[in-house]
Design a protein around this motif. Sequence first.
Motif, PDB file in Angstrom:
ATOM      1  N   VAL A 161       4.659 -29.951 -50.040  1.00 40.92           N
ATOM      2  CA  VAL A 161       5.310 -30.630 -51.160  1.00 40.92           C
ATOM      3  C   VAL A 161       4.739 -30.137 -52.484  1.00 40.92           C
ATOM      4  O   VAL A 161       5.491 -29.882 -53.454  1.00 40.92           O
ATOM      5  N   ALA A 162       3.426 -29.979 -52.559  1.00 45.95           N
ATOM      6  CA  ALA A 162       2.812 -29.486 -53.797  1.00 45.95           C
ATOM      7  C   ALA A 162       3.270 -28.066 -54.102  1.00 45.95           C
ATOM      8  O   ALA A 162       3.612 -27.745 -55.250  1.00 45.95           O
TER       9      ALA A 162
ATOM     10  N   PHE B 256       1.599 -21.248 -54.715  1.00 42.52           N
ATOM     11  CA  PHE B 256       0.499 -21.690 -53.863  1.00 42.52           C
ATOM     12  C   PHE B 256      -0.762 -21.919 -54.694  1.00 42.52           C
ATOM     13  O   PHE B 256      -1.552 -22.818 -54.407  1.00 42.52           O
ATOM     14  N   THR B 257      -0.943 -21.084 -55.732  1.00 45.13           N
ATOM     15  CA  THR B 257      -2.131 -21.206 -56.562  1.00 45.13           C
ATOM     16  C   THR B 257      -2.153 -22.545 -57.301  1.00 45.13           C
ATOM     17  O   THR B 257      -3.157 -23.269 -57.294  1.00 45.13           O
ATOM     18  N   ARG B 258      -1.024 -22.913 -57.937  1.00 43.82           N
ATOM     19  CA  ARG B 258      -0.980 -24.170 -58.670  1.00 43.82           C
ATOM     20  C   ARG B 258      -1.049 -25.371 -57.715  1.00 43.82           C
ATOM     21  O   ARG B 258      -1.619 -26.410 -58.050  1.00 43.82           O
ATOM     22  N   ALA B 259      -0.474 -25.225 -56.525  1.00 40.75           N
ATOM     23  CA  ALA B 259      -0.574 -26.289 -55.535  1.00 40.75           C
ATOM     24  C   ALA B 259      -2.023 -26.512 -55.147  1.00 40.75           C
ATOM     25  O   ALA B 259      -2.483 -27.656 -55.016  1.00 40.75           O
ATOM     26  N   ALA B 260      -2.758 -25.422 -54.961  1.00 37.26           N
ATOM     27  CA  ALA B 260      -4.173 -25.532 -54.594  1.00 37.26           C
ATOM     28  C   ALA B 260      -4.959 -26.227 -55.692  1.00 37.26           C
ATOM     29  O   ALA B 260      -5.806 -27.087 -55.432  1.00 37.26           O
ATOM     30  N   GLU B 261      -4.669 -25.887 -56.963  1.00 35.01           N
ATOM     31  CA  GLU B 261      -5.372 -26.512 -58.076  1.00 35.01           C
ATOM     32  C   GLU B 261      -5.072 -28.011 -58.151  1.00 35.01           C
ATOM     33  O   GLU B 261      -5.968 -28.823 -58.412  1.00 35.01           O
ATOM     34  N   SER B 262      -3.813 -28.382 -57.897  1.00 30.90           N
ATOM     35  CA  SER B 262      -3.450 -29.796 -57.991  1.00 30.90           C
ATOM     36  C   SER B 262      -4.092 -30.628 -56.897  1.00 30.90           C
ATOM     37  O   SER B 262      -4.359 -31.816 -57.092  1.00 30.90           O
TER      38      SER B 262
ATOM     39  N   VAL C  72      -8.083 -27.789 -53.586  1.00 31.45           N
ATOM     40  CA  VAL C  72      -8.427 -27.008 -52.400  1.00 31.45           C
ATOM     41  C   VAL C  72      -8.230 -25.544 -52.757  1.00 31.45           C
ATOM     42  O   VAL C  72      -7.802 -25.191 -53.858  1.00 31.45           O
ATOM     43  N   THR C  73      -8.513 -24.672 -51.808  1.00 30.81           N
ATOM     44  CA  THR C  73      -8.343 -23.250 -52.063  1.00 30.81           C
ATOM     45  C   THR C  73      -6.912 -22.811 -51.769  1.00 30.81           C
ATOM     46  O   THR C  73      -6.192 -23.475 -51.013  1.00 30.81           O
ATOM     47  N   GLN C  74      -6.540 -21.671 -52.344  1.00 29.73           N
ATOM     48  CA  GLN C  74      -5.207 -21.142 -52.063  1.00 29.73           C
ATOM     49  C   GLN C  74      -5.084 -20.771 -50.591  1.00 29.73           C
ATOM     50  O   GLN C  74      -4.013 -20.935 -49.994  1.00 29.73           O
ATOM     51  N   ALA C  75      -6.175 -20.323 -50.013  1.00 31.91           N
ATOM     52  CA  ALA C  75      -6.144 -19.963 -48.586  1.00 31.91           C
ATOM     53  C   ALA C  75      -5.836 -21.194 -47.729  1.00 31.91           C
ATOM     54  O   ALA C  75      -5.107 -21.097 -46.734  1.00 31.91           O
ATOM     55  N   ALA C  76      -6.350 -22.361 -48.151  1.00 35.26           N
ATOM     56  CA  ALA C  76      -6.091 -23.584 -47.389  1.00 35.26           C
ATOM     57  C   ALA C  76      -4.618 -23.958 -47.479  1.00 35.26           C
ATOM     58  O   ALA C  76      -4.012 -24.380 -46.481  1.00 35.26           O
ATOM     59  N   ILE C  77      -4.027 -23.785 -48.655  1.00 36.11           N
ATOM     60  CA  ILE C  77      -2.606 -24.069 -48.805  1.00 36.11           C
ATOM     61  C   ILE C  77      -1.784 -23.145 -47.922  1.00 36.11           C
ATOM     62  O   ILE C  77      -0.877 -23.594 -47.201  1.00 36.11           O
ATOM     63  N   SER C  78      -2.091 -21.863 -47.943  1.00 32.39           N
ATOM     64  CA  SER C  78      -1.352 -20.895 -47.121  1.00 32.39           C
ATOM     65  C   SER C  78      -1.473 -21.225 -45.647  1.00 32.39           C
ATOM     66  O   SER C  78      -0.490 -21.150 -44.893  1.00 32.39           O
TER      67      SER C  78
ATOM     68  N   ARG D  53       8.739 -15.484 -50.381  1.00 30.95           N
ATOM     69  CA  ARG D  53       7.700 -15.042 -51.318  1.00 30.95           C
ATOM     70  C   ARG D  53       8.307 -14.071 -52.315  1.00 30.95           C
ATOM     71  O   ARG D  53       8.881 -13.048 -51.923  1.00 30.95           O
ATOM     72  N   VAL D  54       8.212 -14.406 -53.609  1.00 24.82           N
ATOM     73  CA  VAL D  54       8.766 -13.565 -54.666  1.00 24.82           C
ATOM     74  C   VAL D  54       7.655 -13.259 -55.653  1.00 24.82           C
ATOM     75  O   VAL D  54       7.354 -14.051 -56.555  1.00 24.82           O
ATOM     76  N   GLY D  55       6.999 -12.113 -55.475  1.00 20.54           N
ATOM     77  CA  GLY D  55       5.867 -11.766 -56.320  1.00 20.54           C
ATOM     78  C   GLY D  55       4.753 -12.785 -56.149  1.00 20.54           C
ATOM     79  O   GLY D  55       4.324 -13.083 -55.029  1.00 20.54           O
ATOM     80  N   ARG D  56       4.306 -13.370 -57.281  1.00 23.34           N
ATOM     81  CA  ARG D  56       3.235 -14.376 -57.225  1.00 23.34           C
ATOM     82  C   ARG D  56       3.774 -15.784 -57.040  1.00 23.34           C
ATOM     83  O   ARG D  56       2.998 -16.719 -56.867  1.00 23.34           O
ATOM     84  N   SER D  57       5.093 -15.934 -57.098  1.00 23.32           N
ATOM     85  CA  SER D  57       5.687 -17.260 -56.936  1.00 23.32           C
ATOM     86  C   SER D  57       6.394 -17.354 -55.591  1.00 23.32           C
ATOM     87  O   SER D  57       6.524 -16.368 -54.864  1.00 23.32           O
TER      88      SER D  57
END
Length: 324
Positions: free
Chosen positions: A24-25, A32-38, A41-47, A64-68
Amino acid sequence: MNQHPSTDQLLLKMPSLRAVRSFVAAARYQSFTRAAESLCVTQAAISRQIKELEEHLGASLFDRVGRSVRLTPAGSIFFEAAQLSFLNIAQAAARVRKDHGKHARHTVTVCCTPAFSALWMAHRLPSFFSANPDIDLDLVTTQNFLSLEPGMHPDVFITKMSRVREGYVSVALFHDRIYPVCTPRYLEQHPEIGSLEGLRNGVLLNLSPYGRSQVAEHVDWSVWLAVHRLDMADGLQHGAHYFNANDYNLLIQMTLNNQGVALGFDHLVSPLIAQGQLTRPLAQELVLEDTHHYLAYREDKADDRALQRFRSWFFAQGGAAAPA
């Protein structure tokens, strides 16, 4: 016959709530990066959580489209349901914390008309909150008390109906006192409205019954003038201006803006008269002695302390003692 799965079976088939939260985040932020920050946790954990969720569902949730990232059709379907479920859980948790937590607060739900809310309740509520800092009010306004949304069970109704619903105890309040009101400036500019005939031939702002829950008598200008032996039609023949609206707040605002004369219901306009914003151009009035306004409260919550305190405050404000 279709058999509904048991709760245990549903729980066994549910994906990890931690994985759904990560999904959801990521869907909200499309990153994934902004979800991890919110979620701190780490981006790896989100992935990892989203990969686990995709394997559980057997479907790809993101492109997956570039960094987004962008939701796939399957991801959009799942996101809509998941986000709503999390909102429901969060709201339920907030209610539990408020009602049963260490510093529990209490809420009283009050249902009344928009006019009563704006003209009677609004300027009096500060005194309630200052005396009851641990009680919140949830105010619901309606013109039709008989057609509230399903599941809506207010703690208190304030209405002209003597019996608004089963399971409520009704307490009679006050009679309607109805008289013309305008601004002092308008009266100065139109001194002829100081007589009944002059008033009838003036600009009258009228409360119509359309779309309103009028169970008791409806008093408009034609009724009020007839009680005082004047025919509304005679005024119209002499060029009188007659404006209709079923919104009493609008009529009072127009009156305050020097646009005419409205019928004032004493319990609603008396504070404006006391403040000098409105005045009575003549002394005549109509008192409906055979009808009352009522406060109806839930019988099953008669012993609720928050409800009792609201009732006591309300009756004190209305100039009456709370019944035993």
